[in-house]
Design a protein around this motif. Sequence first.
Motif, short mmCIF file in Angstrom:
data_model
loop_
_atom_site.label_atom_id
_atom_site.label_comp_id
_atom_site.label_asym_id
_atom_site.label_seq_id
_atom_site.Cartn_x
_atom_site.Cartn_y
_atom_site.Cartn_z
N ASP A 4 26.58 40.67 54.10
CA ASP A 4 27.41 40.41 55.27
C ASP A 4 26.69 39.48 56.24
N GLY A 5 25.49 39.12 55.91
CA GLY A 5 24.70 38.24 56.76
C GLY A 5 23.25 38.27 56.30
N PHE A 6 22.38 37.76 57.16
CA PHE A 6 21.01 37.53 56.74
C PHE A 6 20.02 37.91 57.83
N VAL A 7 18.88 38.43 57.39
CA VAL A 7 17.72 38.61 58.25
C VAL A 7 16.80 37.42 58.00
N ILE A 8 16.57 36.63 59.02
CA ILE A 8 15.74 35.45 58.88
C ILE A 8 14.30 35.82 59.20
N SER A 9 13.44 35.69 58.20
CA SER A 9 12.03 36.04 58.32
C SER A 9 11.22 34.75 58.45
N PRO A 10 10.48 34.58 59.53
CA PRO A 10 9.81 33.30 59.79
C PRO A 10 8.47 33.16 59.09
N MET A 32 40.64 36.42 62.47
CA MET A 32 39.50 35.56 62.18
C MET A 32 38.93 35.90 60.81
N SER A 33 38.54 34.87 60.07
CA SER A 33 37.94 35.09 58.76
C SER A 33 36.59 35.76 58.90
N ARG A 34 36.14 36.36 57.83
CA ARG A 34 34.85 37.04 57.81
C ARG A 34 33.74 36.08 58.22
N GLN A 35 32.84 36.55 59.10
CA GLN A 35 31.79 35.70 59.66
C GLN A 35 30.41 36.23 59.25
N ILE A 36 29.48 35.32 59.09
CA ILE A 36 28.09 35.67 58.79
C ILE A 36 27.43 36.27 60.03
N HIS A 37 26.67 37.33 59.83
CA HIS A 37 25.85 37.92 60.89
C HIS A 37 24.39 37.53 60.64
N LEU A 38 23.66 37.31 61.73
CA LEU A 38 22.27 36.90 61.62
C LEU A 38 21.37 37.75 62.50
N ALA A 39 20.23 38.15 61.95
CA ALA A 39 19.21 38.85 62.71
C ALA A 39 17.88 38.14 62.50
N GLY A 40 17.07 38.12 63.54
CA GLY A 40 15.71 37.61 63.43
C GLY A 40 14.75 38.77 63.22
N PHE A 41 13.79 38.60 62.33
CA PHE A 41 12.84 39.66 61.99
C PHE A 41 11.46 39.34 62.56
N LEU A 42 10.86 40.31 63.23
CA LEU A 42 9.50 40.15 63.74
C LEU A 42 8.74 41.46 63.60
N LEU A 43 7.43 41.35 63.60
CA LEU A 43 6.53 42.45 63.89
C LEU A 43 5.81 42.09 65.19
N ALA A 44 5.40 43.09 65.92
CA ALA A 44 4.65 42.83 67.15
C ALA A 44 3.17 42.67 66.81
#
Length: 441
Positions: free
Chosen positions: A391-397, A1-13
């Motif tokens: 290698d991917g992105f942290v999505i900050s809302p 499989m080709s290289r894939q994007i990784h995604l994380a969601g960012f939060l503070l409590a």
Amino acid sequence: MSRQIHLAGFLLAGPVIHSHAAWRHPETVSNYLDPEYYARSARVLEEGLFDFLFFADRFAVGDQMGGSRELALRHGAQDATRLDPLPILAYLVGQTSKLGLGVTRSTTYYEPAHVARALATLDHLSRGRAAWNIVTSMNDSEGRLFGKDRHLEHDLRYDRADEFVEVALKLWKSWAPGALKLDRENGVLADPAGVHNVQHQGEWFKVEGPLNIPRSPQGRPVLVQAGSSGRGRRFGGRWAEAIFTINRDLAAMRDFREDVRQQVQAQGRAADQCKILTAVMPFIGGSEAEARAKRDRHNALAHPQIGLVTLAAQLNFDLSGYPLDSRLEDLAARPEIPPAVAEKLLSVGNGLTLEELGRSFASSVRVPQLIGTGAQIAEQLAEIFLAGGSDGFVISPGYLPGSFTEFSESVVPHLQRRGLYRTAYEGSTLREHLGLGPLED
């Protein structure tokens, strides 16, 4: 499989994320004291097939700006108020089935056994989805909360952190795979031969084990880190399996990723065993003009002074005595500015005035704000990824859960069509989501 994007969601409590406007935004649903505030976001991220959600954390309300907490509390600095994220993640275990769950724990104000027990438990309850975001904490306000007059010096914090992780790893390994038997018929709970003693004597810690929690589904949590200093990068190169970073443009992203990959290889690890995830804050509209209007409405809600309060807390340095029109390169050259503070100022805002940097911190803590349609945002992310910027992105809302919903519905399908992102979870553990492979025993 080709290289894939990784995604994380960012939060503070808490009410403030990188966006200091999130709590004021009319599209933010509920508030940070409501468990559904987090559950909605977690469910949306899982529907979007994200690798994981992680919570950053800080202990104390900072008073670095003029020795006062008034502005922080009145207008909502990043550390003005928040909950402990670990109980929230325990709640989210029951709200999700695939999404990785990351918690921040400090190596400066906890002991290794605290973290080892808590994270092993989270990994068991989540069936292998736990991650530990390793931090060394940030400022004197946090130190005073724990009875310390001053926060431990920067490089010493990382020296302690190195040994802290060593001890935690020993504790997690103290139960061999399969040592827990739960053999009711023969009355055998565990095989004593599979439970190993831990005898650690070091500069910072004296620990006798074993841990009283059996080996967890992943063997241990995934190790996440965000240090950007030279010492922080060396620490990340030794331990981290995912690194969260903030860089303003593709050139800086590529330089950071290449440097960290070299640090990882220098520690005898394969470069791909550490995923570099750069943070972005997307504003998505039916047109580019609509997306730009969304961003502008969001940024207008961020109080202009509060960014400097957050910046001062992060620097552990009082900025209140300097004119707002001071250029950062001039400020960094002043003899009373500590070298670490000067380095940080230049890295986050060279060419800006103090006031301009404060406004930027208020809106996004310098996380790049992307604007466009779903297709345009996907194209921007693909460009960074394919050019070796991450290698991917942290999505900050900017608002919750809408920022995550819009991304999952409008951007993810375009990445999937390009073959850059999964169309289904292929594993059940976070290690599997990240393609890290099994641990060596």
